[in-house]
Enzyme design. Sequence first.
Site, PDB file in Angstrom:
ATOM      1  CG  ASP A   1      -9.717   7.065  -8.655  1.00  0.00           C
ATOM      2  OD1 ASP A   1      -8.518   7.362  -8.734  1.00  0.00           O
ATOM      3  OD2 ASP A   1     -10.266   6.747  -7.585  1.00  0.00           O
TER       4      ASP A   1
ATOM      5  NE  ARG B   1      -4.278  19.245  -2.043  1.00  0.00           N
ATOM      6  CZ  ARG B   1      -4.630  18.054  -1.618  1.00  0.00           C
ATOM      7  NH1 ARG B   1      -4.920  17.878  -0.344  1.00  0.00           N
ATOM      8  NH2 ARG B   1      -4.684  17.028  -2.426  1.00  0.00           N
TER       9      ARG B   1
ATOM     10  CG  ASP C   1      -9.116  12.893 -15.995  1.00  0.00           C
ATOM     11  OD1 ASP C   1      -9.259  12.710 -14.761  1.00  0.00           O
ATOM     12  OD2 ASP C   1      -9.956  12.527 -16.841  1.00  0.00           O
ATOM     13  CB  ALA C   2      -9.024  17.810 -13.832  1.00  0.00           C
ATOM     14  N   GLY C   3     -10.199  14.723 -12.803  1.00  0.00           N
ATOM     15  CA  GLY C   3     -11.230  14.079 -11.993  1.00  0.00           C
ATOM     16  C   GLY C   3     -10.640  13.099 -10.997  1.00  0.00           C
TER      17      GLY C   3
ATOM     18  CG  ASN D   1      -3.626   6.720  -9.268  1.00  0.00           C
ATOM     19  OD1 ASN D   1      -2.811   6.329  -8.429  1.00  0.00           O
ATOM     20  ND2 ASN D   1      -4.909   6.859  -8.987  1.00  0.00           N
ATOM     21  CB  THR D   2      -1.812   1.541  -9.846  1.00  0.00           C
ATOM     22  OG1 THR D   2      -2.459   0.282  -9.693  1.00  0.00           O
ATOM     23  CG2 THR D   2      -0.946   1.840  -8.642  1.00  0.00           C
ATOM     24  CG  HIS D   3      -8.584   3.059  -8.278  1.00  0.00           C
ATOM     25  ND1 HIS D   3      -8.683   3.798  -7.130  1.00  0.00           N
ATOM     26  CD2 HIS D   3      -9.782   2.446  -8.438  1.00  0.00           C
ATOM     27  CE1 HIS D   3      -9.896   3.644  -6.605  1.00  0.00           C
ATOM     28  NE2 HIS D   3     -10.582   2.832  -7.376  1.00  0.00           N
TER      29      HIS D   3
HETATM   30  C1  GRF Z   1      -2.679  -0.106  -4.079  1.00  0.00           C
HETATM   31  O1  GRF Z   1      -3.670  -1.099  -4.112  1.00  0.00           O
HETATM   32  C2  GRF Z   1      -3.130   1.153  -4.762  1.00  0.00           C
HETATM   33  O2  GRF Z   1      -3.915   0.926  -5.888  1.00  0.00           O
HETATM   34  C3  GRF Z   1      -3.953   1.781  -3.673  1.00  0.00           C
HETATM   35  O3  GRF Z   1      -3.203   1.570  -2.513  1.00  0.00           O
HETATM   36  C4  GRF Z   1      -2.427   0.387  -2.662  1.00  0.00           C
HETATM   37  C5  GRF Z   1      -0.994   0.753  -2.433  1.00  0.00           C
HETATM   38  O4  GRF Z   1      -0.234  -0.359  -2.084  1.00  0.00           O
HETATM   39  N1  GRF Z   1      -4.233   3.166  -3.944  1.00  0.00           N
HETATM   40  P1  GRF Z   1       1.340  -0.269  -1.910  1.00  0.00           P
HETATM   41  O5  GRF Z   1       1.674   0.935  -1.045  1.00  0.00           O
HETATM   42  O6  GRF Z   1       1.940  -0.138  -3.289  1.00  0.00           O
HETATM   43  O7  GRF Z   1       1.705  -1.552  -1.268  1.00  0.00           O
END
Ligand code: GRF
Length: 205
Positions: free
Chosen positions: A150, A70, A146-148, A112-114
């Site tokens: 989310d 990894r 960061d390292a965690g 990152n988007t969550h």
């Molecule tokens: C998003 O909602 C993101 O936050 C999550 O997976 C989805 C990705 O959607 N981790 P896309 O591939 O950008 O359509």
Amino acid sequence: MTHPARSRLVVLVSGAGTNLQALLDAMADPAYPAEVVAVGADRADTGGVTRAQQAGLPTFELRVQDFATRADWDAALADAVAAYEPDIVVSAGFLKLAGVRFLQRFAGRYVNTHPSLLPSFPGMSGPQDALDHGVKVAGCTLFVVDAGVDTGPILGQAVVDVRDDDDASTLHERIKTVERTLLVDVVGRMARDGWTINGRKVTIP
Ligand code: GRF
């Protein structure tokens, strides 16, 4: 009218890539202060890579299983991203945790988007976990990785109502609508105005 040089974005994807597409659409306006310069994936045949190729952008695919360890994959990912000299690296539905090497290299500029209102519901099933908990609002969070898992400092959040008839799929799709707008807005502001991180607090002036 001339515009200053745009910030360079490398976007990492694992799936459909609709968040990537929102950035690609935004950068079609020369006034948008950032541009995607390359897209990487951790698997073959992602919609995200297809979207990037249709936009004429370079792409790369690095699968963990093709590396001895990894850590080797992580180093290769860091090298592949660094080759495009990004100002900001965007994880947009990228389903792998970056390792130490990657995080050190892009510290403070890997975002990152969550699909949950962090710190509630981190991990892989944010919308389902939100429904299971019975919350009345849900949403998304853009944060500095960061390292965690989310856990990083929060750049921005957007909210949607939870409906009585929602399942994880309908809720996630509604979240993704505001998620794409948030991503374009916050990354654009970061590119235009810069940002500072002080502990858990991020400021975009
Ligand atoms: C998003 O909602 C993101 O936050 C999550 O997976 C989805 C990705 O959607 N981790 P896309 O591939 O950008 O359509």
